[in-house]
Scaffold this active site. Structure first.
Site, PDB file in Angstrom:
ATOM      1  N   SER A 144      -0.884  -7.548  10.944  1.00 38.85           N
ATOM      2  CA  SER A 144      -1.884  -7.250   9.921  1.00 38.85           C
ATOM      3  C   SER A 144      -1.187  -6.767   8.655  1.00 38.85           C
ATOM      4  CB  SER A 144      -2.842  -6.167  10.419  1.00 38.85           C
ATOM      5  OG  SER A 144      -3.599  -5.629   9.352  1.00 38.85           O
ATOM      6  N   TYR A 169      -3.247   2.177  13.930  1.00 40.77           N
ATOM      7  CA  TYR A 169      -3.326   0.723  13.949  1.00 40.77           C
ATOM      8  C   TYR A 169      -2.230   0.124  13.059  1.00 40.77           C
ATOM      9  CZ  TYR A 169      -5.318  -3.979  13.328  1.00 40.77           C
ATOM     10  OH  TYR A 169      -5.507  -5.346  13.279  1.00 40.77           O
ATOM     11  N   LYS A 173       0.966  -2.203  14.131  1.00 41.27           N
ATOM     12  CA  LYS A 173       1.222  -3.514  13.538  1.00 41.27           C
ATOM     13  C   LYS A 173       2.633  -3.576  12.953  1.00 41.27           C
ATOM     14  CE  LYS A 173      -2.528  -5.352  14.828  1.00 41.27           C
ATOM     15  NZ  LYS A 173      -2.524  -6.515  15.710  1.00 41.27           N
TER      16      LYS A 173
END
Length: 288
Positions: A144, A169, A173
């Site tokens: 991402s 998150y 990533k």
């Protein structure tokens, strides 16, 4: 994109919705034998039937596994590798963004379990099948653009400070991108290519659920799931000599892994001890 994948085996995680579904459908439409790895049997079967119907490809199969459980990942990998078929494409797509800190029954922070521990464990355990498909085998990890904001961090499970799901998150990533580099170097002689990619901001169920503010703000301007999956399918189809193992891709082209002045590049030097930590957390044998 006219290349065919007939006779080639592809495994896609999180394949019942969003980018995973679009990826599985795209690979199936090119003739691949596709294994859809899903957590929910009912939703998985509905997605399976839809893909078979839309593509006319009956060589699409459903596998059930909860990627938040490393033991389930290991059990699935054992069963899958026992088929002893070459695996040409592994797509590590499944992802999770939970804003509140939660731990799995195995004691792992939930985001880390799904985004890092599971794809690492799965990739390592199916390596024998990937090597069988060499020199054409490849692993594609859906990362991402959120990773641009975070350095590689040794606090893998966000145990220090106030938990922030969005930051965790992004950290996860970043680990995926650094891991892709590490895999590319480690398995350089095995005939397996490793690529990470950014799908762009797509209108997926995950974005709607986890980032409702972003989803609402960009309503009408988010990519479709097919647009988000486009570079994944492109990476699966390209002759390997046109790709760079360890690279990060966006919109069918190699993209930078670090923003100017973000200070993230130097952090990738920490990847070896981080891999050792992940292996230990996942109870995989130490590297020789």
């Amino acid at each position: 994109m006219q290349i065919r994948l007939d006779g080639k085996n592809c495994l896609v995680t999180g394949a019942n919705s969003g980018i995973g579904f679009a990826t599985a459908e795209g690979l199936a439409s090119h003739g691949a034998t596709v294994y859809m790895l899903c957590r929910n049997k009912e939703r998985g079967e509905a997605a399976l039937n839809q893909i078979r119907s839309k593509t006319g490809n009956e060589n699409v199969h459903l596998e059930i596994c909860d990627l938040s459980s490393i033991n389930e990942v290991k059990s699935f990998a054992t069963k899958f590798t026992s088929m002893d078929k070459p695996l040409h494409v592994l797509v590590n797509n499944a992802g999770l963004l939970e804003h509140k800190r939660d731990t799995t029954t195995e004691g792992l922070e939930l985001n880390f379990a799904v985004n890092v521990a599971a794809p690492y464990t799965l990739t390592e355990l199916v390596m024998p099948l990937l090597e069988k498909a060499a020199p054409d085998a490849r692993v594609i990890t859906v990362s991402s653009g959120g990773m641009y904001t975070e350095q590689l961090n040794k606090d893998l499970q966000f145990s220090e400070g106030d938990f922030d799901g969005t930051r965790q998150y992004a950290r996860n990533k970043r680990v995926q991108v650094a891991l892709t580099e590490w895999w590319a170097e480690k398995y350089n002689s095995k005939g397996v290519g490793f690529y990470s990619m950014h799908p762009g901001w797509a209108d997926t169920p995950g974005v709607t659920k986890s980032l409702p503010g972003l989803s609402e703000k960009l309503s009408g301007n988010l990519r479709s799931n097919n647009e988000g999956a486009d570079t994944v399918v492109w990476l699966a189809l390209q002759p390997k000599e046109k790709l760079s193992s360890g690279a990060f891709y966006f919109d069918r082209a190699e993209a930078p892994k670090h923003l100017k002045f973000a200070g993230t590049a130097a952090s990738h030097s920490q990847i070896n001890p981080i891999v050792d930590s992940i292996r230990s957390i996942c109870c995989l044998p130490a590297l020789g």
